[in-house]
Design a protein around this motif. Structure first.
Motif, PDB file in Angstrom:
ATOM      1  N   SER A 242       0.862  -1.137  -0.089  1.00 18.97           N
ATOM      2  CA  SER A 242      -0.021   0.108  -0.003  1.00 18.97           C
ATOM      3  C   SER A 242       0.819   1.230   0.018  1.00 18.97           C
ATOM      4  O   SER A 242       1.743   1.380   0.437  1.00 18.97           O
ATOM      5  CB  SER A 242      -0.680   0.127   1.275  1.00 18.97           C
ATOM      6  OG  SER A 242      -1.572   1.254   1.424  1.00 18.97           O
ATOM      7  N   ILE A 243       0.324   2.197  -0.803  1.00 16.61           N
ATOM      8  CA  ILE A 243       1.066   3.636  -0.823  1.00 16.61           C
ATOM      9  C   ILE A 243       0.880   4.334   0.857  1.00 16.61           C
ATOM     10  O   ILE A 243       1.510   5.284   0.957  1.00 16.61           O
ATOM     11  CB  ILE A 243       0.616   4.505  -1.657  1.00 16.61           C
ATOM     12  CG1 ILE A 243      -0.813   4.796  -1.844  1.00 16.61           C
ATOM     13  CG2 ILE A 243       1.235   3.772  -3.251  1.00 16.61           C
ATOM     14  CD1 ILE A 243      -1.015   5.801  -2.830  1.00 16.61           C
ATOM     15  N   THR A 244      -0.042   3.772   1.425  1.00 20.83           N
ATOM     16  CA  THR A 244      -0.145   4.480   2.593  1.00 20.83           C
ATOM     17  C   THR A 244       0.916   3.787   3.980  1.00 20.83           C
ATOM     18  O   THR A 244       0.530   3.827   5.099  1.00 20.83           O
ATOM     19  CB  THR A 244      -1.479   4.423   3.064  1.00 20.83           C
ATOM     20  OG1 THR A 244      -2.227   3.026   3.354  1.00 20.83           O
ATOM     21  CG2 THR A 244      -2.585   5.096   2.231  1.00 20.83           C
TER      22      THR A 244
ATOM     23  N   ILE B 234       5.701  12.018  -2.624  1.00 18.46           N
ATOM     24  CA  ILE B 234       4.714  12.045  -1.705  1.00 18.46           C
ATOM     25  C   ILE B 234       4.903  10.873  -0.674  1.00 18.46           C
ATOM     26  O   ILE B 234       5.130   9.836  -1.104  1.00 18.46           O
ATOM     27  CB  ILE B 234       3.513  11.833  -2.410  1.00 18.46           C
ATOM     28  CG1 ILE B 234       2.102  12.087  -1.572  1.00 18.46           C
ATOM     29  CG2 ILE B 234       3.152  10.689  -3.016  1.00 18.46           C
ATOM     30  CD1 ILE B 234       0.792  12.450  -2.366  1.00 18.46           C
ATOM     31  N   THR B 235       4.491  11.371   0.754  1.00 12.32           N
ATOM     32  CA  THR B 235       4.714  10.310   1.642  1.00 12.32           C
ATOM     33  C   THR B 235       3.567   9.607   1.914  1.00 12.32           C
ATOM     34  O   THR B 235       2.324   9.848   1.288  1.00 12.32           O
ATOM     35  CB  THR B 235       5.257  10.805   2.919  1.00 12.32           C
ATOM     36  OG1 THR B 235       3.979  11.627   3.448  1.00 12.32           O
ATOM     37  CG2 THR B 235       6.317  12.050   2.673  1.00 12.32           C
ATOM     38  N   SER B 236       3.657   8.620   2.815  1.00 18.41           N
ATOM     39  CA  SER B 236       2.536   7.576   3.027  1.00 18.41           C
ATOM     40  C   SER B 236       1.471   8.523   3.690  1.00 18.41           C
ATOM     41  O   SER B 236       0.220   7.762   3.511  1.00 18.41           O
ATOM     42  CB  SER B 236       3.178   6.398   4.067  1.00 18.41           C
ATOM     43  OG  SER B 236       3.651   7.037   5.130  1.00 18.41           O
TER      44      SER B 236
ATOM     45  N   ASN C 238      -4.394   3.008  -5.219  1.00 15.84           N
ATOM     46  CA  ASN C 238      -3.062   2.740  -5.066  1.00 15.84           C
ATOM     47  C   ASN C 238      -2.062   3.392  -6.087  1.00 15.84           C
ATOM     48  O   ASN C 238      -1.240   2.560  -6.550  1.00 15.84           O
ATOM     49  CB  ASN C 238      -2.711   1.189  -4.746  1.00 15.84           C
ATOM     50  CG  ASN C 238      -1.693   0.877  -3.637  1.00 15.84           C
ATOM     51  OD1 ASN C 238      -1.765   1.747  -2.926  1.00 15.84           O
ATOM     52  ND2 ASN C 238      -0.955  -0.142  -3.651  1.00 15.84           N
ATOM     53  N   GLN C 239      -2.310   4.450  -6.397  1.00 13.67           N
ATOM     54  CA  GLN C 239      -1.571   5.067  -7.420  1.00 13.67           C
ATOM     55  C   GLN C 239      -1.080   6.346  -6.795  1.00 13.67           C
ATOM     56  O   GLN C 239      -1.567   7.177  -6.263  1.00 13.67           O
ATOM     57  CB  GLN C 239      -2.378   5.365  -8.892  1.00 13.67           C
ATOM     58  CG  GLN C 239      -2.847   4.106  -9.396  1.00 13.67           C
ATOM     59  CD  GLN C 239      -3.784   4.284 -10.712  1.00 13.67           C
ATOM     60  OE1 GLN C 239      -4.395   5.439 -10.673  1.00 13.67           O
ATOM     61  NE2 GLN C 239      -3.751   3.485 -11.615  1.00 13.67           N
TER      62      GLN C 239
END
Length: 121
Positions: free
Chosen positions: A27-29, A52-54, A77-78
């Protein structure tokens, strides 16, 4: 984690360069992750563009800051790069990559394969 860049390979000067990085396998988070855009112009060294951060915080290369925007779509998730008012000097292979705070300018995590963008009329 796998990353894949997508977007047009040819744009005209003054248009907006827009690329998307699709992330799979994570996950990008994810806590602590820094999602960067990096480019390599032909015959030149690699340049970090921004991240860009989580948590959704962004930071840009100072000399590109006025033209750059990085955003994300957590449902897909982009994360996306927009570079306004493109010039031929923006011609490069563009990469997205995953790093951490200490290595975001040259991430040691996963990289996409890169996508070539040419700015030309």
């Amino acid at each position: 984690v796998q990353l894949q860049e997508s977007g047009p390979g040819l744009i005209q000067p003054s248009q907006t360069l827009s690329l998307t990085c699709t992330v799979s396998g994570g996950s990008i988070t994810r806590d602590g992750a820094y999602w960067s855009w990096i480019r390599r112009p032909p015959g030149k060294e690699q340049e970090w563009i921004g991240y860009i951060t989580s948590t959704g915080d962004t930071y840009y290369r100072p000399d590109l800051k006025s033209r750059t925007s990085i955003s994300r779509d957590t449902s897909k998730n982009q994360f996306t790069l927009q570079l306004n008012s493109a010039t031929p000097e923006d011609t490069a292979v563009y990469y997205c990559a995953r790093g951490i705070h200490s290595d975001y300018t040259n991430p040691k995590g996963s990289w996409g394969q890169g996508t070539r963008v040419t700015v030309s009329s």
